[in-house]
Design a protein around this motif. Structure first.
Motif, PDB file in Angstrom:
ATOM      1  N   GLU A  18      45.777  77.889  66.699  1.00  0.00           N
ATOM      2  CA  GLU A  18      44.673  77.967  66.734  1.00  0.00           C
ATOM      3  C   GLU A  18      43.856  77.487  68.417  1.00  0.00           C
ATOM      4  N   ARG A  33      37.685  74.956  65.913  1.00  0.00           N
ATOM      5  CA  ARG A  33      38.851  75.266  66.239  1.00  0.00           C
ATOM      6  C   ARG A  33      38.642  76.788  65.680  1.00  0.00           C
ATOM      7  N   ASN A  35      40.914  81.092  64.826  1.00  0.00           N
ATOM      8  CA  ASN A  35      41.812  81.893  65.335  1.00  0.00           C
ATOM      9  C   ASN A  35      41.217  82.794  66.448  1.00  0.00           C
ATOM     10  N   VAL A  66      38.621  78.201  61.591  1.00  0.00           N
ATOM     11  CA  VAL A  66      39.521  77.494  60.727  1.00  0.00           C
ATOM     12  C   VAL A  66      38.800  77.026  59.711  1.00  0.00           C
TER      13      VAL A  66
END
Length: 521
Positions: A18, A33, A35, A66
């Motif tokens: 991440e 955060r 991906n 996330v």
């Protein structure tokens, strides 16, 4: 080895783990955060499936927050245009535009505006340096040569079996070579042509309707109201779809969105507004001819509205962020006339661009990417106005392509007051971050009042039906060969490699994992 359909596959490069960024909403220096992966190319169906799992693109960078860890959870939101009714505030914006066009009147009220996705949310908090860094992370020429060689080897093996298959493989080899070698989606191999402005691309007028026809219909409606017992013949404009322009049997029936947008103007109107749909492609003459003016408008917007310094809104950033798209243009016979892909919806006022809405047209939706506009025209509330035009445009496309019936507005962030306005476009749904089903926003708001992160699906036993169930079927491109993950993993000894691939599979789901090619170096 992979078998090929008529369309070249999506090719993505996933970045394991991440990433942490400065949040553009709460200003937490490392609270955002997500991906992410670099999409060298994407079919429109793959991207449709990805955004239905909470992904979103910024240029060719595709990312997924996330949700249970990021500081400001971002929920995918979609509006249902076929049932949409403009609110009082929406009607005020549309009337304000009509008064300005007709008489040149400028509203003296509040000029505040909340344009769709104006906060650079889709640039991962405006981190253009990240996109620039990722753009050079993969050697596209080497990747192109390797994939070409892999496909050629596959063709040689199949040559003995079928000449037809050989022909198909040759076509796809050429398509992927061009696609990867240039770093841009390949349009040159398509035989279809994009409609010219004025021929299916001019959105300034409702479909199959002219101002004269509208005036005639209103006259008929007035006569009908005066004579309720009269004949119904000619009551509705000939050939007019009833879902867009329903007959008004009662004078107190509210005007439709199209009635409010396309209300006829006097012949001596002060201004002329034209909306043009232009495909995002430097091979398109209209996109090329308007690029300089569009870029200048972007710079003016970023500096005035977001206080960006000049070196952060240059031509490179503009191109990578809003002109570089991984989506392959597609023109299926049952699709919209303009085709599927990425577009700029340009708003021309008296021959000058005053706003540009960046949109993706996908199999089931119109997806709003970004909007930039001339700050001198903030009094027209162009953010709200363009969103209403895009909703009407989705309804127009749905007339020919019935499954294209949603308008995706990006992310809804309940914890950020400036981003809650998207919930005002009703009816709308939020995507459950765990089961990926759509839940009406009214059912979600009470939970969001109590917690930033929520599972909207109230069925405790419900699971993600599209989850990765057979990771060995995931398609990998590695060392000049295309292979299932089940074959690829036998040659891998690094346990972190398996963790990365399985994480990717869990995030994109089984269907995309089997269709898209995951590049591994």
């Amino acid at each position: 080895m992979a078998s090929w359909n008529a369309l070249s596959p999506s090719i993505v490069e996933y970045f394991e783990g991440e990433d942490f960024y400065r949040c553009g909403y709460c200003k937490n220096e490392s609270g955002s955060r997500s991906n992410g992966m670099w999409a060298h190319s994407l079919t429109v169906q793959d991207y449709q499936d990805l955004i239905d799992r909470g992904w979103r693109r910024s240029g060719k960078y595709v990312y997924k927050p996330v949700m249970n860890q990021t500081c400001c959870p971002q929920y995918t939101i979609r509006c249902r245009p076929l049932q949409f009714q403009p609110s009082k505030s929406h009607k005020k914006v549309l009337k304000k535009m009509l008064k300005f066009l007709a008489k040149g009147e400028i509203s003296k009220g509040n000029c505040g505006d909340e344009p769709m996705d104006s906060t650079v949310e889709d640039a991962v908090a405006g981190d253009f340096a990240l996109i620039n860094k990722l753009d050079i992370k993969c050697d596209l020429k080497t990747l192109s040569d390797d994939l070409k060689e892999s496909l050629e080897n596959e063709e040689m093996k199949k040559e003995k079996n079928s000449k037809k298959e050989e022909s198909n493989e040759s076509i796809h080899s050429q398509a992927i070579e061009e696609k990867l070698g240039s770093g841009e989606p390949s349009h040159s191999i398509k035989v279809h042509t994009v409609p010219k402005p004025g021929k299916g691309a001019d959105l300034s007028k409702p479909p199959c309707r002219k101002a004269k026809e509208i005036r005639k219909e209103r006259k008929r409606l007035k006569l009908m109201q005066q004579n309720p017992a009269g004949e119904h013949e000619g009551f509705q404009a000939q050939g007019q779809p009833p879902s867009l322009f329903p007959p008004k049997a009662k004078s107190n029936q509210p005007k439709s969105l199209e009635d409010l947008i396309f209300e006829s103007l006097p012949e001596n109107a002060s201004h002329k507004l034209e909306v043009r749909l232009v495909p995002v492609s430097f091979e398109d003459p209209e996109f090329k001819s308007s690029f300089s003016q569009s870029f200048s408008l972007y710079v003016k917007y970023q500096m005035a509205i977001h206080q960006d310094p000049p070196d952060e809104c240059g031509k490179t950033e503009f191109t990578r962020f809003l002109c570089s798209s991984p989506l392959e243009a597609e023109y299926p016979p049952n699709g919209p006339e303009c085709g599927y892909g990425s577009f700029h919806q340009q708003y021309w006022l008296d021959g000058k661009i005053i706003a540009v809405g960046v949109i993706d047209i996908l199999p089931y939706c119109v997806s709003s990417v970004y909007l930039y506009y001339d700050p001198d025209y903030s009094f027209l509330s162009l953010g709200v106005y363009s969103a209403l035009r895009e909703i009407a445009f989705t309804r127009q496309l749905q007339e020919k392509t019935s499954q294209l019936c949603y308008y995706y507005m990006g992310f809804y962030i309940h914890s950020c007051p400036k981003m809650k306005y998207k919930g005002q476009y009703r009816p709308s749904d939020l995507l459950c971050p765990e089961t990926y089903v759509w839940i009406p926003i009214e059912q979600c708001l009470p939970s969001l009042e109590n917690s930033k992160y929520c599972r909207f699906n109230q069925d405790p036993e419900a699971v993600d039906e599209g989850r990765s169930k057979e990771p060995d079927r995931l398609q990998v491109f590695h060392k000049k060969a295309i292979m299932p993950y089940g074959v690829y993993k036998k040659s891998q000894k690094d346990p972190s490699e398996e963790a990365a691939v399985l994480q990717y599979a869990s995030l994109v789901g089984q269907a995309c994992a089997e269709r898209m090619l995951l590049f591994r170096s």
